[in-house]
Design a protein around this motif. Structure first.
Motif, mmCIF file in Angstrom:
data_model
loop_
_atom_site.group_PDB
_atom_site.id
_atom_site.type_symbol
_atom_site.label_atom_id
_atom_site.label_comp_id
_atom_site.label_asym_id
_atom_site.label_seq_id
_atom_site.Cartn_x
_atom_site.Cartn_y
_atom_site.Cartn_z
ATOM 1 N N VAL A 1 -11.095 -9.342 0.514
ATOM 2 C CA VAL A 1 -10.779 -7.895 0.579
ATOM 3 C C VAL A 1 -9.879 -7.272 -0.642
ATOM 4 O O VAL A 1 -10.144 -5.776 -0.429
ATOM 5 N N LEU B 1 -10.689 2.932 -2.734
ATOM 6 C CA LEU B 1 -9.546 3.817 -3.033
ATOM 7 C C LEU B 1 -10.031 4.332 -5.045
ATOM 8 O O LEU B 1 -9.910 5.468 -5.278
ATOM 9 N N ILE C 1 -2.685 1.020 -4.058
ATOM 10 C CA ILE C 1 -3.269 -0.678 -3.984
ATOM 11 C C ILE C 1 -1.573 -1.101 -5.086
ATOM 12 O O ILE C 1 -1.543 -0.788 -6.050
ATOM 13 N N ARG D 1 -12.069 5.329 3.840
ATOM 14 C CA ARG D 1 -12.117 4.435 3.001
ATOM 15 C C ARG D 1 -11.366 3.472 2.905
ATOM 16 O O ARG D 1 -12.398 2.270 2.854
ATOM 17 N N LEU D 2 -10.097 3.774 3.391
ATOM 18 C CA LEU D 2 -9.437 2.158 3.184
ATOM 19 C C LEU D 2 -9.627 2.175 4.773
ATOM 20 O O LEU D 2 -10.285 -0.045 4.458
ATOM 21 N N GLN E 1 -12.922 -5.371 -1.773
ATOM 22 C CA GLN E 1 -13.440 -3.989 -0.958
ATOM 23 C C GLN E 1 -11.977 -2.714 -0.851
ATOM 24 O O GLN E 1 -12.973 -1.170 -1.406
ATOM 25 N N ILE E 2 -11.309 -3.237 -1.555
ATOM 26 C CA ILE E 2 -10.143 -2.300 -1.557
ATOM 27 C C ILE E 2 -10.257 -1.082 -2.162
ATOM 28 O O ILE E 2 -9.820 -0.467 -2.323
ATOM 29 N N LYS E 3 -9.739 -2.596 -3.792
ATOM 30 C CA LYS E 3 -9.875 -1.477 -4.669
ATOM 31 C C LYS E 3 -11.095 -0.276 -5.155
ATOM 32 O O LYS E 3 -11.103 0.799 -4.787
ATOM 33 N N ALA F 1 -13.129 -0.182 3.751
ATOM 34 C CA ALA F 1 -13.003 -1.580 3.013
ATOM 35 C C ALA F 1 -12.468 -2.703 3.505
ATOM 36 O O ALA F 1 -12.776 -4.315 3.723
ATOM 37 N N PHE F 2 -11.012 -2.476 4.965
ATOM 38 C CA PHE F 2 -10.434 -3.795 5.308
ATOM 39 C C PHE F 2 -12.345 -4.088 6.487
ATOM 40 O O PHE F 2 -12.444 -5.417 6.691
ATOM 41 N N LEU G 1 0.499 -1.067 0.021
ATOM 42 C CA LEU G 1 -0.273 -0.177 0.000
ATOM 43 C C LEU G 1 1.128 1.441 0.173
ATOM 44 O O LEU G 1 2.083 1.294 0.937
ATOM 45 N N ASP H 1 -9.476 9.535 2.046
ATOM 46 C CA ASP H 1 -8.937 8.332 1.649
ATOM 47 C C ASP H 1 -9.035 7.155 3.211
ATOM 48 O O ASP H 1 -8.819 5.689 2.428
#
Length: 888
Positions: free
Chosen positions: A109, A117, A128, A94-95, A112-114, A98-99, A81, A91
């Motif tokens: 995982v 972000l 990422i 959001r991260l 969701q992160i994609k 996502a987790f 990351l 941001d």
């Protein structure tokens, strides 16, 4: 990392709006802001390698929290990351969300992160980096999909017939019989279909009526299996899975569906099941359900066929795997795979596409792997696959092939494609230990390539990735003692210092070559001869290494060890000597005093030029260190060197320096000692200094001193002797050493007892293995003697258990702090006391060593008598052999 992991757990347990979550979010955000670099624009990179977290390439402390978070990133296929310098709180929020939302399933995982972000726009401040193949080259046109490697172990909780390839073969045969009248076709290679006119296997031949007709013999013509047929086969297997859970479905209905399937698909599925049935007879049944295994095998074989024929490139493989994985998702859900059980237990599960990736790579022939890994497409191969193949080569001791692959991989940093450079930089961080295992020139080449790319790279994110790779490679180079690579690190640091001075300030503490210099010095001391690459590294680092060399010299215990260190500095050449001179000229007191020993051996002229001007600036402690350093140096002319410094040495240190002049064996120093030993009072000379000069003349065996020594021993006055008895004893001992013919005469006419003469200064022992020889024999007392030490810090009681004419060792009875010098008082009776000025030598806890630097002659004689009595009571208490410990 600790705060971020706790934040994610709080958010999952209490929700994002709970007060505990909000407080922890504030803590994590503040720590993130404090951790961003002040200089530069690269931000920092949080990476993962083998479940180990790396911060800009530096491994973090491996606690349970760090390991679990690293496992989360690794299993999700996230290599790193990147947090930019201007990371926003939006941001970061959001991260975290996502987790929180993703749970423990790896693909969720990553997904969701994609999404999170990307929701912040193209200019997201957190990016990422995934461990996957890069996208296909758009110039090659649309790439169809195929498969890769095997999936997770599945629970065998199905109807027995659905997990038996023989039963499924009977089902397909029945469907063929219903369509073709029971005809049998010849077997064809799996992954291809016959290329013949007319119908085949499952249909009537040409000229046949509506009745059944057998298929014509297959003569070997084939056409490639099509993607649609592979997808259809997977869907058919999915239908099998649905049937097993539906009690209302009859076998006739399943046979009807098989009849409607494309003949090519049915034929290839039949061949696949036949292959699995043959294996089942010889191999233990695995936990993976047959339907899933069949789907994976078909996808992988199709991918291999397309790849081996050059119809798809290696950089499109992961895209193909993702498509096939989506086709298999329904089947996996129907079969209730073990993955779901693992998810419920909170165990992270790798994505199916990534698993297929590995399986595909395992099936690629070795020649194909070498071709890809030695081409410009090497960055498209995930580092884990490259590692697996190179480790196999290294196990075979195929160094050349391994070097070719790793050299080609690092050279891909110079490509014009940004994505390829990004993948290579990530891969180098993860493969640093593999370069270290290979050894040789590959690691040095990789380090040089990274440093050269760092100079020209403009992208801040890529700068962070390259910096992390540089740090990881440099650390592995130092740990593996690949000094050729360490030299490349030093060269790269010099290049970056010249071209990117702001970046080097951030890299230097993380690379840590300077911190490894003591290890390099130790390695050089134990190698004979010193490796050429190690010498080059020491020369390059002598600016910071000169001080380490001086400190190591002062810690040498054995003479051969000190001599090896002197030879090492000689081999390093003028750069090391220039730095030693610079430290002596301009360094702080501690650093400057530490280099005296080496310069006394290597450049005594510079020492005598610079040291007299610096000694007046230093206190007594550093004067003492200078004398001991020159003694450790053991230069042949050290006696003359000490005499040159005598006028500027502290008065408390001068007696010790005179002892060292006598121990040096340098006869050119005898004339000044004669002047010090002559009777008569002088303002600059105390009786104790005269006594020391007399003892040193005896050690030197200077025949020019015989008349002076006889005068001191034999001179009488009306009542008694002219000189003090202690002075006469010292002169008699020196006389007997210089000319043994006088020994009997001294004993008969001087009135000195043989026991008093027996307590004598020690002579030089050329074969002594230690860097500094004792000047007086130390005696272990049969009973301890109580004494007091007084200094500017107060008074302290000690119990003396070892004693000599030069000093002793005792134990403190309290914790009173003691300075570097003090007044010692030993009470021998009501009016009889021994008083001396001493320098204290630190020993073990609550122990102290002391060296006598000044005392009156009467106290010195009482000390001698005390030692005579102790020797008479217990002669065995003489310390037979000194072990080299610096006790005082």
């Amino acid at each position: 990392m600790h705060s971020l992991n706790i934040l994610i757990k709080y958010a999952r347990m209490y929700g994002p709006d709970h007060k505990r979550t909000e407080a922890q979010f504030e803590t994590a955000w503040n720590e993130l802001q404090n951790g961003l670099p002040v200089a530069g624009e690269g931000g920092f990179l949080l990476g993962v390698s083998d479940n180990k977290l790396l911060l800009d390439g530096v491994p973090l402390e491996a606690g349970q929290v760090e390991r679990s978070f690293g496992q989360l990133l690794s299993t999700a296929g996230l290599a790193s990351l990147h947090f930019s310098k201007d990371v926003t709180i939006e941001d970061f929020t959001r991260l975290v969300r996502a987790f929180t939302v993703a749970g423990s399933k790896a693909q969720d995982v990553a997904k969701q992160i994609k999404e999170a972000l990307s929701g912040g726009g193209n200019q997201s401040t957190i990016k990422i980096n995934e461990v996957k193949f890069v996208a296909a080259d758009p110039l090659t046109g649309e790439i169809s999909v195929a498969a890769q490697i095997a999936a997770q172990t599945l629970g065998p909780e199905f109807k027995q017939w659905l997990n038996d390839p023989q039963k499924l073969l009977q089902l397909i045969a029945a469907a063929e019989g219903a369509n073709a009248g029971g005809g049998q076709g010849s077997a064809v290679p799996f992954g291809s279909v016959p290329n013949m006119p007319g119908h085949w296997v499952a249909g009537p031949g040409p000229g046949a009526g509506t009745a059944t007709a057998t298929a014509p013999a297959w003569e070997g013509g084939v056409v490639p299996l099509q993607e649609a047929e592979v997808v259809q086969a997977i869907r058919l297997l999915t239908r099998f899975g649905q049937v097993q859970g539906d009690p209302n479905v009859r076998p006739e209905e399943l046979q009807k569906e098989l009849v409607e399937v494309d003949p090519n698909t049915r034929l290839n599925l039949q061949q696949l099941l036949g292959s699995l049935a043959a294996k089942a007879t010889t191999e233990q049944q695995e936990g993976t359900p047959l339907l899933m295994k069949a789907a994976e095998h078909m996808a992988i074989r199709f991918a291999l066929e397309r790849y081996s024929k050059g119809e798809v490139k290696v950089n499109a493989v992961h895209q193909m795997m993702e498509h096939m994985s989506r086709q298999m998702d329904s089947l996996r859900q129907i079969l209730k795979l073990q993955e779901e059980k693992m998810n419920k237990a909170g165990i992270l599960v790798e994505s199916h596409a990534d698993i297929l990736d590995r399986m595909f790579w395992a099936e690629v022939p070795e020649s194909g792997k070498k071709t890809v890994l030695t081409s410009n497409e090497a960055p498209c191969v995930p580092p884990r696959n490259l590692r697996q193949f190179v480790e196999v080569l290294l196990d075979r001791d195929d160094q050349q092939a391994s070097a070719d692959i790793l050299n080609n991989y690092s050279s891909c940093l110079a490509t014009k494609e940004t994505e390829a450079r990004r993948k290579t930089a990530i891969g180098l961080s993860q493969l640093a230990d593999l370069y270290a295992r290979l050894g040789g020139e590959a690691m040095g080449k990789a380090i040089r390539t990274v440093s050269e790319q760092l100079v020209v790279e403009k992208d801040p994110e890529l700068q962070s990735l390259l910096s992390a790779a540089f740090v990881r490679l440099s650390q592995e180079a130092s740990e593996s003692k690949n000094y050729q690579a360490v030299d490349a690190v030093c060269s790269g640091m010099e290049l970056l210092l010249e071209q990117r001075p702001v970046l080097i300030n951030d890299l230097r503490p993380r690379v840590g070559v300077e911190n490894r210099i003591p290890e390099f010095i130790e390695e050089a001391l134990h190698c004979d001869p010193v490796p050429a690459d190690l010498l080059v590294v020491l020369r390059r680092t002598c600016q910071s290494g000169a001080e380490h060399l001086a400190d190591r010299f002062f810690r040498c215990m054995r003479r051969d060890e000190a001599d090896r260190l002197v030879d090492l500095v000689k081999a390093m050449g003028s750069p090391a000597l220039v730095q030693l001179r610079e430290i002596l000229s301009k360094g702080q007191s501690r650093q400057a005093a530490a280099v005296v020993g080496l310069l006394s051996r290597l450049d005594v002229d510079t020492l005598l030029e610079l040291l007299p001007a610096r000694l007046p600036e230093w206190n007594r402690f550093y004067h003492d260190i200078v004398v001991r350093q020159i003694a450790y140096g053991a230069a042949a002319n050290r006696g003359r060197t000490l005499l040159e410094l005598a006028d500027v040495l502290d008065s408390a240190v001068l007696p010790g320096s005179i002892d060292e002049i006598g121990m040096s064996g340098d006869l050119t120093a005898a004339p000044p000692l004669l002047a010090m030993a002559r009777p008569g009072e002088a303002a600059s000379r105390s009786p104790f200094v005269q006594l020391k000069a007399i003892e040193s003349l005896g050690r030197l065996r200077d025949t020019d001193a015989l008349s002076l020594l006889r005068e001191i021993v034999e001179a009488k006055k009306t009542f008694g002797w002219v000189y003090h008895k202690e002075l006469r004893i010292a002169a008699a001992q020196s006389l007997s050493k210089t000319d043994p013919r006088y020994s009997a005469q001294i004993l008969s006419e001087s009135g000195i007892e043989p026991a008093e003469l027996a307590i004598a200064p020690l002579d030089t022992a050329p074969a002594c293995p230690w860097v500094r020889q004792r000047r007086y024999e130390r005696m272990v007392l049969s009973r301890t003697i109580s004494a007091s030490i007084g200094s500017s810090w107060g008074k302290s009681k000690i119990l003396i258990r070892e004693l000599s004419l030069g000093g002793g060792m005792g134990s403190k009875e309290d914790n009173l702090r003691i300075g570097s010098e003090a007044e010692l008082e030993i009470s021998l009776g009501v009016r009889s006391k021994i008083r001396a000025h001493v320098l204290l030598r630190r020993a073990r806890v609550n122990e102290v060593g002391f060296e006598i630097v000044n005392t009156d002659l009467e106290s010195r004689y009482r000390l001698r008598r005390l030692l005579v009595e102790a020797m008479n009571r217990a002669p065995q208490n003489k310390e037979q052999q000194w072990k080299g410990e610096r006790k005082g």
